[in-house]
Design a protein around this motif. Structure first.
Motif, PDB file in Angstrom:
ATOM      1  N   ASP A   1      -9.177   8.607  -9.579  1.00  0.00           N
ATOM      2  CA  ASP A   1      -8.047   8.295  -8.702  1.00  0.00           C
ATOM      3  C   ASP A   1      -8.048   6.838  -8.262  1.00  0.00           C
ATOM      4  OD1 ASP A   1      -6.949  10.800  -8.795  1.00  0.00           O
ATOM      5  OD2 ASP A   1      -8.112  11.552  -7.103  1.00  0.00           O
ATOM      6  N   TYR A   2      -9.211   6.200  -8.215  1.00  0.00           N
ATOM      7  CA  TYR A   2      -9.274   4.819  -7.759  1.00  0.00           C
ATOM      8  C   TYR A   2      -8.484   3.892  -8.682  1.00  0.00           C
ATOM      9  CZ  TYR A   2     -13.195   6.338  -4.789  1.00  0.00           C
ATOM     10  OH  TYR A   2     -13.980   6.962  -3.861  1.00  0.00           O
TER      11      TYR A   2
ATOM     12  N   PHE B   1      -4.887   2.573  -7.898  1.00  0.00           N
ATOM     13  CA  PHE B   1      -4.594   1.633  -6.817  1.00  0.00           C
ATOM     14  C   PHE B   1      -4.752   0.187  -7.274  1.00  0.00           C
ATOM     15  CE2 PHE B   1      -6.680   5.296  -4.447  1.00  0.00           C
ATOM     16  CZ  PHE B   1      -5.466   5.929  -4.200  1.00  0.00           C
TER      17      PHE B   1
ATOM     18  N   ILE C   1       0.834  -1.201   0.000  1.00  0.00           N
ATOM     19  CA  ILE C   1       0.000   0.000   0.000  1.00  0.00           C
ATOM     20  C   ILE C   1       0.871   1.254   0.000  1.00  0.00           C
ATOM     21  CG2 ILE C   1      -1.581   1.357   1.450  1.00  0.00           C
ATOM     22  CD1 ILE C   1      -2.931  -1.331   2.183  1.00  0.00           C
TER      23      ILE C   1
ATOM     24  N   ASP D   1       2.110   1.773  -3.374  1.00  0.00           N
ATOM     25  CA  ASP D   1       1.014   2.135  -4.266  1.00  0.00           C
ATOM     26  C   ASP D   1       0.670   3.620  -4.165  1.00  0.00           C
ATOM     27  OD1 ASP D   1      -0.326   0.863  -6.247  1.00  0.00           O
ATOM     28  OD2 ASP D   1      -2.028   0.220  -5.031  1.00  0.00           O
ATOM     29  N   ILE D   2       0.584   4.135  -2.951  1.00  0.00           N
ATOM     30  CA  ILE D   2       0.174   5.541  -2.798  1.00  0.00           C
ATOM     31  C   ILE D   2       1.353   6.498  -2.975  1.00  0.00           C
ATOM     32  CG2 ILE D   2      -1.743   4.927  -1.284  1.00  0.00           C
ATOM     33  CD1 ILE D   2      -0.121   5.942   1.081  1.00  0.00           C
ATOM     34  N   CYS D   3       2.602   5.978  -2.932  1.00  0.00           N
ATOM     35  CA  CYS D   3       3.786   6.836  -3.106  1.00  0.00           C
ATOM     36  C   CYS D   3       4.571   6.424  -4.349  1.00  0.00           C
ATOM     37  CB  CYS D   3       4.707   6.757  -1.886  1.00  0.00           C
ATOM     38  SG  CYS D   3       3.976   7.276  -0.343  1.00  0.00           S
TER      39      CYS D   3
ATOM     40  N   SER E   1       1.199  11.489   2.384  1.00  0.00           N
ATOM     41  CA  SER E   1       0.296  10.949   1.351  1.00  0.00           C
ATOM     42  C   SER E   1      -1.056  10.560   1.948  1.00  0.00           C
ATOM     43  CB  SER E   1       0.938   9.724   0.684  1.00  0.00           C
ATOM     44  OG  SER E   1       2.180  10.050   0.119  1.00  0.00           O
TER      45      SER E   1
ATOM     46  N   LYS F   1      -8.340   8.147  -0.093  1.00  0.00           N
ATOM     47  CA  LYS F   1      -8.996   7.779  -1.357  1.00  0.00           C
ATOM     48  C   LYS F   1      -8.993   6.270  -1.553  1.00  0.00           C
ATOM     49  CE  LYS F   1      -8.142  12.106  -3.843  1.00  0.00           C
ATOM     50  NZ  LYS F   1      -7.370  12.783  -4.908  1.00  0.00           N
ATOM     51  N   MET F   2      -7.912   5.637  -1.141  1.00  0.00           N
ATOM     52  CA  MET F   2      -7.868   4.178  -1.231  1.00  0.00           C
ATOM     53  C   MET F   2      -8.912   3.563  -0.305  1.00  0.00           C
ATOM     54  SD  MET F   2      -4.686   1.512  -0.606  1.00  0.00           S
ATOM     55  CE  MET F   2      -3.996   1.499  -2.246  1.00  0.00           C
TER      56      MET F   2
ATOM     57  N   LYS G   1      -4.198  10.413  -0.282  1.00  0.00           N
ATOM     58  CA  LYS G   1      -4.295   9.230  -1.156  1.00  0.00           C
ATOM     59  C   LYS G   1      -4.710   8.004  -0.351  1.00  0.00           C
ATOM     60  CE  LYS G   1      -1.081  10.610  -4.791  1.00  0.00           C
ATOM     61  NZ  LYS G   1       0.149  10.257  -5.537  1.00  0.00           N
ATOM     62  N   LEU G   2      -4.245   7.928   0.872  1.00  0.00           N
ATOM     63  CA  LEU G   2      -4.641   6.811   1.734  1.00  0.00           C
ATOM     64  C   LEU G   2      -6.155   6.834   1.958  1.00  0.00           C
ATOM     65  CD1 LEU G   2      -3.045   4.556   3.218  1.00  0.00           C
ATOM     66  CD2 LEU G   2      -3.122   5.997   5.264  1.00  0.00           C
TER      67      LEU G   2
END
Length: 821
Positions: A770-771, A774, A324, A327-329, A744, A750-751, A747-748
């Motif tokens: 944005d989804y 991920f 994760i 993924d977000i970074c 981030s 949004k995930m 983004k976390l």
């Protein structure tokens, strides 16, 4: 004491970046304008030089392209980049500088900026801070009237600069300055110290109007005293030479309006704030990233560390905390490195890499595109190789790269780029000789390949063959795409990035390395390509060059090498290890066994550390004056400044007299201690205690013991087994991961929203948003991990807020930036 340690926050600083290029260097007009200017750059923490580029010949707009990285081992106020013109028969002359205060570094972090050069003025080169106390006393003088007396106590200074590489002889002048007065007094000179303890108090009489009759409760604003200020100047006593200005601070007396006593630390400032109007001196393009990690006690990181270490066991792997984070970074190149280090330390890296590799292979449709992208798996393996394979590169490539960079043979084979007088056949022969040496060094190095790299390569080979069972070449391309394309070829192309060379090579050598790197990539891929791809080269001159290599023999060597580093057979080292230079450089060495102080006791020497011995030489390349086998080193520790009145000293304790060494700067000193400690940490006779000072005039300066054989009075720095994994600071790496997740956080969230949405649960395709960025294979498992991460981040942030309260303005940790004229 233990309780204090348990709550202590460690502040760890590092600096990385690049000195890119200069533009229009030097004054625009006048006699100082030189068309054939040879320049170099330096980096200084305050006034202490810690990095220097090579000299760039005859250009007013040089392209330096010098990368730098170092840990910052001490507090500092200002980071400065200096440009110097190289002198032939005289000293190097400063062209200009770029100075950035520590608190402003965050404005420029991670991005390239052009900075205009400012003049290098001795009156603006300051560092350090001064501790002052001021108070107002009322006195009755002889005629019975009341007057006011100002007491100024100069307590101490810290962090004054070195003068000509040595501690200074500082003194201070303290002045009461007003519209019609300037009373000055002077402290005693303190010898050979950058942290003088003055503890001197000066009295200044403050004149009062005759009409004044109040006996108490003096209010500053009623008097001209509001226009007075205390000015403190620090100087280095030059004895027969001119005294050198070290800095000043000014404090208005009206600061005593609300309190009759004021005590605070002040940063020293340039004279007149260092501002003056000058010609345009040119500009410098820089990329600077300053990182400051506020590391909490280890127990605070247990929940986050535990969650990350569980990552290899989570199914699917995309729902793990480590995945994760990647993924977000994914756009932040530094995000993967702390995860790799943490997993490496706890022996969890191989199962994690295996799991994310399986995920990548599921999305790879053709065998010939295997591991070609910049995915989480490839980034993890890249970083692992850079960490684990550093000494492997040194053993394998450094000797031949040194030869290439220092021999200056021309190797250009592109007809378009040939210079007048070049012979392409001679150049081709030179290039072929270099390629053969590099290729042979690599293909004969399997016994030196670190076991962890072999474990990863074995796993890659197995998984690639399982994914593409009909392709006999994929088992080799899965390994060669890393070890040749992403490891050896990159190190050949940029040896300075891997600490194989001290500087970026010049343009001609850089071109040679580029040709060698391209050739090594192709030769490394031969063993994994089918016949019809062997000669598919873009450039015709490279096609002609490759005719000189015996294809079948090269394929055989490559396959044999790849088999050896990815086989199931555990290889044992031959036990005969070549001597490899780990670090070398110029230092000041104190004569061993001398019992007296004195400048003559220190000599310039060339210090050299290999994996077998420590030696010093009169000059580089000369025979060793002294050799200390690494196995005889019992401890390596920093030395108290008070021992010889010198900074940046360390000691090497061995079976004979201690070796006392002064490094060129604080960064160098830390690097020497680290290299020597690592290479000797397995020695069976290591000491448990040491003396932090020297044995001089019949006594140890630290504990005053009279016996030179008395056991040390301080415990040695704890040492661990010579295991790379144990050199990793896990708390620091976990703090970095916390910082990355915090930055981030949006983004976390949004995930988390993506996992929680009905559309994601049911699996229908959504519009691109944005989804889609991920990787969510199991929304419930991913949602659960994200919620755990969020909760842990909130707890850690509370710990930071509780423990890291800002120091009071004016304290030693947060000094006041005093006013200047």
């Amino acid at each position: 004491m233990a309780e204090e340690e348990d709550t202590r926050i460690r502040i760890l600083q590092s600096l990385r970046g690049k000195i890119c290029e200069g533009k229009n260097l030097g004054p625009c007009s006048g006699p100082n304008r030189q068309r054939d200017l040879c320049t170099f750059c330096t980096i200084s923490l305050d006034q202490e030089e810690v990095f220097r580029t090579k000299v760039f010949d005859k250009s007013l707009s040089p392209f330096y392209s010098e990368d730098f990285y170092f840990e910052i081992p001490r507090p500092f106020q200002c980071l400065s980049f200096y440009v110097f013109a190289k002198g032939v028969f005289q000293r190097d002359l400063p062209v200009g500088k770029v100075s950035i205060r520590k608190e402003e570094l965050c404005k420029f972090s991670g991005k390239e900026h052009w900075f205009g050069l400012q003049p290098v003025d001795p009156n603006s080169e300051v560092q350090g801070k001064v501790h002052l106390e001021m108070r107002l006393n009322e006195l009755i003088i002889e005629n019975g009237s009341m007057c006011q007396q100002l007491l100024v106590r100069i307590i101490e200074c810290q962090g004054l600069p070195l003068i000509s590489g040595q501690n200074c002889d500082p003194y201070a002048t303290v002045s009461l300055v007003g519209p019609a007065r300037s009373d000055q007094k002077k402290t005693k000179v303190k010898k050979k110290t950058s942290d003088p303890q003055f503890e001197e108090t000066f009295n200044f009489e403050v004149t009062r109007p005759n009409s004044y009759t109040k006996k108490s409760n003096f209010q500053v604003e009623e008097e001209d005293i509001e226009k007075l200020e205390i000015k403190v100047d620090l100087w280095n006593n030059g004895n027969l030479a001119q005294d050198v200005f070290l800095g000043e601070t000014r404090v208005s007396v009206k600061i005593l309006r609300n309190d009759h006593i004021h005590r605070a630390w002040y940063l020293l400032q340039p004279k007149g704030n260092g501002k003056s109007k000058t010609d345009d001196l040119g500009s410098l393009r820089l990329n600077v990233t300053y990182t400051e990690d506020n590391v909490l006690p280890s127990a605070c990181y247990t929940p986050l560390r535990t969650l990350l270490l569980k990552s290899p066991d989570i199914k699917p792997i995309s729902a793990s905390a480590a995945h994760i984070l990647g993924d977000i970074c994914r756009e932040r190149y530094e995000a993967v490195l702390p995860v790799v280090r943490l997993l490496l330390h706890h022996s969890r890296l191989v199962p994690f890499v295996s799991a994310i590799t399986v995920l990548e292979l599921e999305n790879t449709q053709e065998a010939n595109t295997i591991f070609r992208g910049n995915s989480l798996a490839t980034r993890c393996i890249d970083d692992m190789m850079k960490i684990v394979g550093r000494s492997y590169l040194t053993v394998t490539l450094k000797p031949v790269l040194d030869e290439i960079c220092e021999s200056n043979k021309t190797c250009e084979i592109d007809p378009i780029k040939l210079k007048e007088g070049d012979n392409v056949e001679v150049n081709k022969e030179n290039l072929q000789g270099y390629v053969q040496k590099v290729f042979s060094s690599i293909t004969q190095s399997s016994s030196s390949c670190p076991p962890l790299m072999c474990d990863v390569f074995r796993s890659l080979r197995h998984m690639a063959s399982k994914r593409f069972p009909d392709d006999p070449h994929v088992q080799y391309s899965a390994v060669s795409s890393f070890v040749f394309l992403r490891f050896f070829a990159v190190a050949v192309l940029s040896p300075h990035t891997f600490q194989l060379r001290p500087h970026h090579p010049d343009l001609e050598v850089s071109r040679t390395l580029t040709l060698i790197s391209k050739t090594i990539q192709t030769l490394g891929s031969w063993g994994s390509l089918s016949k019809n791809k062997l000669s598919s080269f873009k450039e015709s001159y490279m096609y002609d060059f490759f005719k000189s290599f015996q294809e079948d023999k090269c394929i055989e060597k490559v396959k044999k090498f790849l088999d050896e580093i990815s086989s199931n057979v555990s290889k044992e080292s031959s036990g005969v290890e070549d001597s490899v230079v780990l670090k070398e450089g110029e230092i000041q060495k104190r004569a061993q066994g001398r019992n007296r102080f004195g400048k003559r006791n220190f000599k310039k020497r060339w210090l050299r550390v290999t994996n077998r011995e420590l030696s010093y030489h009169k000059h580089r390349g000369k025979e060793a004056l002294c050799i200390i086998p690494v196995k005889n080193i019992q401890a390596v520790e920093k030395l108290h400044e008070s021992a010889f009145k010198r900074k940046n000293m360390f000691q090497v304790l061995h079976s004979e007299k201690p070796l006392y060494v002064q490094a060129g700067n604080c960064v160098e000193a830390s690097e020497w201690v680290e290299v020597l400690s690592q290479v000797s940490r397995c020695n069976p006779d290591r000491l448990g205690t040491f003396h932090p000072s020297a044995y001089v005039a019949g006594a140890w300066l630290c504990c005053r013991s009279l016996s030179d054989s008395q056991p040390g009075c301080n415990p040695c720095t704890p040492t661990l087994l010579a295991n790379l994994q144990l050199d990793i600071d896990c708390d620091r790496e976990t703090e970095r991961i916390f910082s990355l997740l915090t930055s981030s956080y949006s983004k976390l969230q949004k995930m988390e929203d993506a996992c929680a949405s009905i559309a994601v649960y049911q699996g229908p395709s959504r519009e691109q948003d944005d989804y889609s960025l991920f990787t969510i294979q199991d929304s419930k498992e991913t949602f659960n991990t994200v919620r755990q991460i969020t909760h842990i981040l909130e707890e850690l942030q509370r710990e930071h807020d509780t423990r890291s309260g800002t120091a009071q303005y004016g304290s030693q940790e947060n000094p006041i930036v005093g006013k200047t004229s």
